[in-house]
Design a protein around this motif. Structure first.
Motif, mmCIF file in Angstrom:
data_model
loop_
_atom_site.group_PDB
_atom_site.id
_atom_site.type_symbol
_atom_site.label_atom_id
_atom_site.label_comp_id
_atom_site.label_asym_id
_atom_site.label_seq_id
_atom_site.Cartn_x
_atom_site.Cartn_y
_atom_site.Cartn_z
ATOM 1 N N LEU A 146 19.784 25.272 64.743
ATOM 2 C CA LEU A 146 20.544 26.576 64.602
ATOM 3 C C LEU A 146 21.613 26.414 65.679
ATOM 4 C CD1 LEU A 146 17.508 28.704 64.865
ATOM 5 C CD2 LEU A 146 18.607 27.878 62.935
ATOM 6 N N THR A 147 21.840 25.818 66.730
ATOM 7 C CA THR A 147 22.666 25.630 67.746
ATOM 8 C C THR A 147 23.786 24.795 67.040
ATOM 9 O OG1 THR A 147 21.343 26.162 69.747
ATOM 10 C CG2 THR A 147 23.404 24.685 69.973
ATOM 11 N N ALA A 148 23.426 23.850 66.624
ATOM 12 C CA ALA A 148 24.403 22.961 66.108
ATOM 13 C C ALA A 148 25.188 23.543 64.704
ATOM 14 C CB ALA A 148 23.748 21.494 65.354
ATOM 15 N N TYR A 149 24.464 24.257 64.015
ATOM 16 C CA TYR A 149 25.296 25.093 62.898
ATOM 17 C C TYR A 149 26.083 26.192 63.548
ATOM 18 C CZ TYR A 149 24.934 25.628 57.889
ATOM 19 O OH TYR A 149 25.043 25.389 56.261
ATOM 20 N N ALA A 151 25.365 22.091 77.491
ATOM 21 C CA ALA A 151 26.767 22.088 77.766
ATOM 22 C C ALA A 151 27.462 22.274 76.732
ATOM 23 C CB ALA A 151 27.066 20.673 78.156
ATOM 24 N N LEU A 152 26.827 22.244 75.261
ATOM 25 C CA LEU A 152 27.508 22.539 74.185
ATOM 26 C C LEU A 152 27.605 23.986 74.028
ATOM 27 C CD1 LEU A 152 28.787 21.850 71.306
ATOM 28 C CD2 LEU A 152 26.312 21.842 70.521
ATOM 29 N N GLY A 153 26.481 24.844 74.223
ATOM 30 C CA GLY A 153 26.479 26.128 74.349
ATOM 31 C C GLY A 153 27.381 26.835 75.320
ATOM 32 N N ALA A 176 30.748 28.973 74.435
ATOM 33 C CA ALA A 176 30.703 30.446 74.931
ATOM 34 C C ALA A 176 32.254 30.634 75.618
ATOM 35 C CB ALA A 176 29.796 30.728 76.129
ATOM 36 N N LYS A 177 32.725 29.506 76.319
ATOM 37 C CA LYS A 177 33.989 29.467 77.070
ATOM 38 C C LYS A 177 35.310 29.479 75.884
ATOM 39 C CE LYS A 177 36.709 27.259 80.564
ATOM 40 N NZ LYS A 177 36.643 25.873 81.449
ATOM 41 N N ALA A 178 35.104 28.818 74.732
ATOM 42 C CA ALA A 178 36.097 28.799 73.590
ATOM 43 C C ALA A 178 36.243 29.994 72.954
ATOM 44 C CB ALA A 178 35.799 27.569 72.764
ATOM 45 N N THR A 179 35.354 30.580 72.874
ATOM 46 C CA THR A 179 35.199 31.930 71.981
ATOM 47 C C THR A 179 35.113 33.422 72.621
ATOM 48 O OG1 THR A 179 32.769 32.004 71.733
ATOM 49 C CG2 THR A 179 33.870 30.761 70.173
ATOM 50 N N GLY A 180 34.946 33.279 73.969
ATOM 51 C CA GLY A 180 34.774 34.266 75.006
ATOM 52 C C GLY A 180 33.611 35.239 74.502
ATOM 53 N N ILE A 181 32.581 34.556 74.005
ATOM 54 C CA ILE A 181 31.401 35.323 73.511
ATOM 55 C C ILE A 181 30.234 34.394 74.220
ATOM 56 C CG2 ILE A 181 29.813 35.874 71.491
ATOM 57 C CD1 ILE A 181 32.454 36.087 69.756
ATOM 58 N N PRO A 182 29.192 34.998 74.687
ATOM 59 C CA PRO A 182 27.897 34.465 75.093
ATOM 60 C C PRO A 182 27.495 33.650 74.060
ATOM 61 C CG PRO A 182 27.960 36.771 75.805
ATOM 62 C CD PRO A 182 29.170 36.469 74.992
ATOM 63 N N PHE A 183 26.980 32.397 74.275
ATOM 64 C CA PHE A 183 26.397 31.760 73.064
ATOM 65 C C PHE A 183 25.339 32.349 72.285
ATOM 66 C CE2 PHE A 183 23.935 28.825 70.741
ATOM 67 C CZ PHE A 183 24.967 27.939 69.854
ATOM 68 N N ALA A 184 24.213 32.934 72.903
ATOM 69 C CA ALA A 184 23.257 33.676 72.080
ATOM 70 C C ALA A 184 23.923 34.836 71.002
ATOM 71 C CB ALA A 184 22.155 34.306 72.953
ATOM 72 N N GLU A 185 24.564 35.387 71.693
ATOM 73 C CA GLU A 185 25.648 36.319 70.794
ATOM 74 C C GLU A 185 26.462 35.427 69.664
ATOM 75 O OE1 GLU A 185 26.927 39.738 69.145
ATOM 76 O OE2 GLU A 185 25.311 39.603 70.391
ATOM 77 N N TYR A 186 26.923 34.631 70.035
ATOM 78 C CA TYR A 186 27.808 34.086 68.990
ATOM 79 C C TYR A 186 26.965 33.376 67.900
ATOM 80 C CZ TYR A 186 31.093 31.058 66.606
ATOM 81 O OH TYR A 186 31.903 30.345 65.709
ATOM 82 N N LEU A 187 25.760 32.673 68.277
ATOM 83 C CA LEU A 187 24.759 32.281 67.397
ATOM 84 C C LEU A 187 24.153 33.514 66.405
ATOM 85 C CD1 LEU A 187 22.706 30.112 66.229
ATOM 86 C CD2 LEU A 187 21.319 31.017 68.023
ATOM 87 N N ARG A 188 24.087 34.590 66.974
ATOM 88 C CA ARG A 188 23.641 35.643 66.091
ATOM 89 C C ARG A 188 24.815 36.155 65.216
ATOM 90 N NH1 ARG A 188 24.149 40.992 65.581
ATOM 91 N NH2 ARG A 188 25.738 41.254 67.138
ATOM 92 N N ALA A 229 14.521 38.263 62.622
ATOM 93 C CA ALA A 229 13.482 37.983 63.475
ATOM 94 C C ALA A 229 13.546 36.837 64.421
ATOM 95 C CB ALA A 229 12.102 37.767 62.669
ATOM 96 N N THR A 230 15.020 36.366 64.359
ATOM 97 C CA THR A 230 15.419 35.200 65.198
ATOM 98 C C THR A 230 16.194 35.454 66.396
ATOM 99 O OG1 THR A 230 15.272 33.872 63.150
ATOM 100 C CG2 THR A 230 16.180 32.766 65.282
ATOM 101 N N THR A 231 15.839 35.017 67.688
ATOM 102 C CA THR A 231 16.462 35.328 68.916
ATOM 103 C C THR A 231 16.599 34.027 69.526
ATOM 104 O OG1 THR A 231 14.573 36.067 69.836
ATOM 105 C CG2 THR A 231 15.868 37.619 69.052
ATOM 106 N N LEU A 232 17.650 33.887 70.306
ATOM 107 C CA LEU A 232 17.567 32.821 71.355
ATOM 108 C C LEU A 232 17.628 33.178 72.724
ATOM 109 C CD1 LEU A 232 18.546 29.914 72.201
ATOM 110 C CD2 LEU A 232 20.693 30.485 72.320
ATOM 111 N N GLU A 233 16.671 33.150 73.693
ATOM 112 C CA GLU A 233 16.218 33.492 74.527
ATOM 113 C C GLU A 233 16.287 32.555 75.974
ATOM 114 O OE1 GLU A 233 12.297 35.317 73.732
ATOM 115 O OE2 GLU A 233 12.928 36.351 72.155
#
Length: 270
Positions: free
Chosen positions: A46-49, A107-109, A113-125, A136-140
């Motif tokens: 999911l992170t890779a995608y 480190a990838l996350g 996050a730094k490149a997009t200015g969005i916390p990674f969990a929110e970017y994934l969403r 029903a999927t979350t990154l916690e």
């Protein structure tokens, strides 16, 4: 599919499984499909995608610096950055060894996050979960291992990977193609593999033995398993993907149960 009922015999408190064909139709399912399970390392695909969406959006490049000195986004995705398994410590020069690394995905996350200015969990969403209706999927926590999801949601993800709408099909093909061919390394739970082939966030089966997929799985099969007793494989030759989630940590029970289960699924599909 009768083969999916084999999960009833697994020594686990709770299990659910499903098979989805390349055209997006569900071939069969069994168990509590809406039950939320900890994914452990099945989080990584999911992170890779999400990373590949960021790449196609132009927020990052696969060959830009990320992680330790000399490492790139591609190295992090392919577990060749040189970072240790679970700590941000460099143990090899980038591109020289296949060192399976949770720290690399963290480190990838951070990089995304730094490149997009969005916390990674929110970017994934925003990039993956919302467009695929994976409600029903979350990154916690860690982008390497702290996803929580359901079989229903991962069926949607597996359908997407087989027939991409969020990404160009050529990008997905690159993700399931070996990065740095020939590197050996440890496949967690299965010991030293030579070669230990990976694509971009997905493990590639090739001729690995022992392995968590089946003896009849094609060498092109790719996916991931998790230490929480979870797996997702996609077999392009079979034209299908399988998701199985449990709530018992990976161990000898999984080593014994998963390959015959996969072989039974593939036999029924054929």
């Amino acid at each position: 599919m009768q083969s999916l009922a084999m999960i009833e015999n697994w020594p686990v408190p709770t299990a659910a499984a499903a098979v989805v064909r390349a055209d997006g139709t569900v071939a069969g399912s069994h168990g509590l499909l809406a039950h939320r399970f900890a994914l452990a390392s099945v989080t990584k695909p999911l992170t890779a995608y999400a990373a590949l969406v960021a790449y196609e959006e132009g927020a990052i490049e696969l060959d830009e610096p990320a992680g330790p000195e000399g490492s790139t986004v591609r190295h992090l995705l392919a577990h060749t950055s040189g970072l240790a398994f679970d700590e941000h410590r460099v143990t090899a020069p980038p591109g020289t060894r296949r060192l399976y690394s949770n720290a690399g995905f963290e480190a990838l996350g951070d990089h995304i996050a730094k490149a997009t200015g969005i916390p990674f969990a929110e970017y994934l969403r925003q990039a993956v979960l919302e467009p695929l209706r994976m409600t029903a999927t979350t990154l916690e926590g860690s982008p390497a291992k702290d996803g929580v999801s359901t079989v229903d949601d991962l069926v949607r993800f597996a359908a997407e990977v087989q027939a991409p709408r969020l990404l160009d099909a050529r990008t997905v093909l690159e993700a399931m193609t070996v990065v740095h061919p020939g590197l050996s390394g440890i496949l967690p739970g299965y010991g030293h593999q030579k070669p230990n082939d990976w694509g971009l966030g997905f493990e590639i089966r090739d001729s690995k033995t022992p392995h968590w997929t089946g003896s009849s799985s094609s060498p092109r099969t790719f996916g991931h398993f998790g230490q929480s007793g979870t797996f997702l494989w996609i077999d392009p030759d079979a034209g299908a993907a399988c998701v199985a989630l449990t709530d018992r940590p990976f161990g000898q029970w999984a080593i014994d149960a998963w390959p015959p289960f996969t072989d039974a699924v593939l036999a029924e599909l054929s």
